[in-house]
Write a protein that holds these residues in place. Structure first.
Motif, short mmCIF file in Angstrom:
data_model
loop_
_atom_site.label_atom_id
_atom_site.label_comp_id
_atom_site.label_asym_id
_atom_site.label_seq_id
_atom_site.Cartn_x
_atom_site.Cartn_y
_atom_site.Cartn_z
N LEU A 67 48.65 89.55 36.84
CA LEU A 67 48.33 88.59 35.78
C LEU A 67 49.52 88.76 34.75
CD1 LEU A 67 46.77 86.73 33.87
CD2 LEU A 67 45.66 88.99 33.01
N VAL B 71 41.50 85.16 37.74
CA VAL B 71 42.27 86.32 38.04
C VAL B 71 41.71 87.18 39.07
CG1 VAL B 71 43.13 88.23 36.77
CG2 VAL B 71 42.88 86.21 35.63
N GLN B 72 40.51 87.17 39.48
CA GLN B 72 39.81 87.88 40.38
C GLN B 72 39.89 87.41 41.67
OE1 GLN B 72 35.96 89.18 39.16
NE2 GLN B 72 36.29 89.69 36.92
N GLN B 73 40.50 86.50 41.99
CA GLN B 73 40.67 85.71 43.35
C GLN B 73 41.36 86.86 44.17
OE1 GLN B 73 42.36 81.81 42.75
NE2 GLN B 73 40.45 81.09 41.74
N TRP C 274 44.20 91.08 27.04
CA TRP C 274 44.62 90.97 28.24
C TRP C 274 43.46 91.67 29.30
CZ3 TRP C 274 44.63 96.21 29.52
CH2 TRP C 274 45.01 97.10 28.50
N THR D 90 41.32 89.73 32.41
CA THR D 90 41.38 90.13 33.83
C THR D 90 39.78 89.79 34.44
OG1 THR D 90 40.79 92.32 32.84
CG2 THR D 90 42.94 91.69 33.64
N ARG D 91 38.96 89.63 33.39
CA ARG D 91 37.43 89.43 33.80
C ARG D 91 37.18 87.98 34.04
NH1 ARG D 91 33.86 93.28 29.98
NH2 ARG D 91 32.55 92.71 31.30
N MET E 158 42.79 90.44 41.97
CA MET E 158 43.04 91.53 41.29
C MET E 158 41.80 92.02 40.50
SD MET E 158 45.24 91.55 37.64
CE MET E 158 45.21 92.99 36.64
N PRO F 243 38.98 93.45 37.84
CA PRO F 243 38.95 93.37 36.28
C PRO F 243 39.26 94.82 35.74
CG PRO F 243 36.95 93.26 37.29
CD PRO F 243 37.81 93.24 38.62
N LEU G 167 50.04 92.56 34.16
CA LEU G 167 49.04 93.59 34.88
C LEU G 167 49.41 93.13 36.34
CD1 LEU G 167 46.13 93.23 32.67
CD2 LEU G 167 47.67 95.34 32.77
N ALA G 168 49.50 94.33 37.18
CA ALA G 168 49.66 93.82 38.55
C ALA G 168 49.23 95.29 39.39
CB ALA G 168 51.15 93.90 38.93
#
Lengths: 267, 168
Positions: free
Chosen positions: A170, A162-164, A153, A157-158, B1, B3, A181-182
């Motif tokens: 997520l 997801v980084q938008q 996970w 996130t990387r 979000m 990382p 993950l929020a």
């Protein structure tokens, strides 16, 4: 020899499932019983490595990158008082929070957190200390060097998708667990306003009835965490290789998808 | 979000990088210190050389002290000085002096004091002023001065005049 670079072995380890890939070769999937001892699983992984290695490469030195599923490395959230500024103290607080969440002793787990500024809530990843020792012993026995050990996970996130800025959280479903993950206003818990990190161990059954039950269970779980399912980016990870996900994670590319796959049954 | 960066295995690569940077920095520092010492030493040598040259220059500019008077050179110098004296004016004053009732009795040259002493015999005291005026005739500075008048064998008087040769 400088002309022969060391091969990197990627290993994905979950509960009842494992994958190994050497360099850019094809991933070898192992489906095992959840009750099988870990040592046997790792032994089978080691046996699977020479089979997936191209014959033209000479074994000189191998680096292995291990990715753990949410079931073996669950996510927990923690927060520290603003007066806590030392990194060791933050780790101790994260370890205590994780032990309390997982209902285990702090001595039996190894906890690692993301790099934070003081007074910021953080996310912690927890691994069983015995599992960590087994992994190091396995690497040492097979002339492997663990260069990376992290949860899947965290890898997710990387990725760029997801980084938008619009992504408030997520929801990652793996074959053996589901992790949410929020962070930020869009995905934070409306109850507490604090970021959320949690893992639900288990997977959906391929049958239609169990899939509906799994969906209901997941929805109730998210509601219990104070999250709105629509605000989360749903990402699935499967042992079956497929099309590349645009802007998805580079590690285990081809195994990611934006729809949640259905896998095994509920616990 | 944002990382989440979580890693259970510490990356030791940066230790080698920082260790190498530390070694390189240490070598550079040692070289700079050694080089600074060399430059400092050269600067000190140059400063010492400059100070020596300045001292020599100062010695050359300072006139040498006069040498101690040698008795031979002193007498030679005195003889030279005496020979350079122009006594024509002094003798001319004594020769041209025509005052009745007076008679030149003595003439003494004192080279060390650079003076000429005249002794006249006078038949009266009044003749002293007459001789004084006659000797100073033509001189604005009045080089001749009456030094003394004393009574000699009666009825005459002896008068002494001294004159500065430089003023003649």
């Amino acid at each position: 020899m400088w002309s022969v670079w060391s091969e990197t072995v990627d290993v994905y380890l979950g509960q009842g499932v494992a994958m190994v890939k050497v360099g850019s070769g094809k991933a070898h999937v192992l489906q095992t019983a959840a009750t099988m001892p870990r040592q046997r699983v790792l032994a089978q992984l080691a046996q699977a490595m020479p089979a997936s290695r191209p014959a033209s490469h000479k074994q000189k030195h191998r680096n292995v990158r291990i990715t753990l599923s949410g079931a073996l490395c669950p996510a927990t959230a923690f927060s520290a008082p603003p007066t806590v500024t030392r990194w060791q103290e933050l780790r101790q607080i994260a370890t205590a929070c994780a032990a309390a969440t997982l209902c285990t002793g702090a001595d039996s787990i190894v906890c690692e957190t993301n790099r934070l500024l003081p007074a910021q809530p953080g996310v912690a990843a927890t691994v069983n200390a015995a599992l960590m020792a087994e992994l190091h012993a396995w690497a040492g026995a097979h002339r492997l060097r663990i260069t990376s050990l992290r949860p899947l996970w965290a890898v997710a996130t990387r990725s760029a998708m997801v980084q938008q800025p619009a992504c408030g959280g997520l929801l990652l479903q793996e074959p053996d667990s589901m992790t949410v993950l929020a962070s930020g206003a869009a995905g934070a818990s409306p109850t507490t306003g604090q970021p959320v990190a949690a893992t639900l161990v288990g997977g959906a059954d391929p049958s239609a009835a169990s899939a509906a039950l799994w969906s209901t269970t997941t929805r109730r779980w998210l509601v219990g965490l104070g999250l709105a399912e629509d605000a989360l980016l749903k990402v699935g990870f499967s042992t079956q290789a497929g099309a590349l996900l645009p802007h998805g994670p580079k590690l285990w590319a081809g195994h990611w998808s934006t729809h949640l796959p259905t896998n095994k049954g509920l616990p | 979000m944002k990382p989440v960066h979580i890693e259970f295995i510490e990356n030791t690569r940066w230790r080698w990088v920082w260790g190498g940077a530390l070694v390189v920095g240490g070598c550079l520092l040692a070289y700079c210190v050694w080089r600074a010492g060399q430059i400092n030493q050269a600067t000190q040598q140059e400063s010492a050389r400059i100070a020596t040259l300045q001292t020599q220059l100062q010695l050359l500019r300072t006139p040498a002290p006069p040498a101690q008077a040698d008795p031979r050179s002193a007498s030679t110098q005195l003889a030279t000085q005496l020979l350079q004296l122009d006594l024509n004016k002094a003798f001319a004053a004594a020769e041209n002096l025509q005052a009745p009732g007076t008679r030149l009795r003595g003439l003494t040259l004192e080279a060390t004091a650079n003076t000429l002493r005249l002794e006249y015999e006078l038949d009266s005291m009044d003749k002293a002023s007459t001789i004084t005026e006659a000797l100073n005739t033509g001189y604005e500075g009045r080089p001749w001065q009456l030094e003394s008048v004393s009574a000699a064998t009666a009825p005459t008087f002896r008068g002494q005049w001294v004159g500065q040769l430089k003023k003649l």
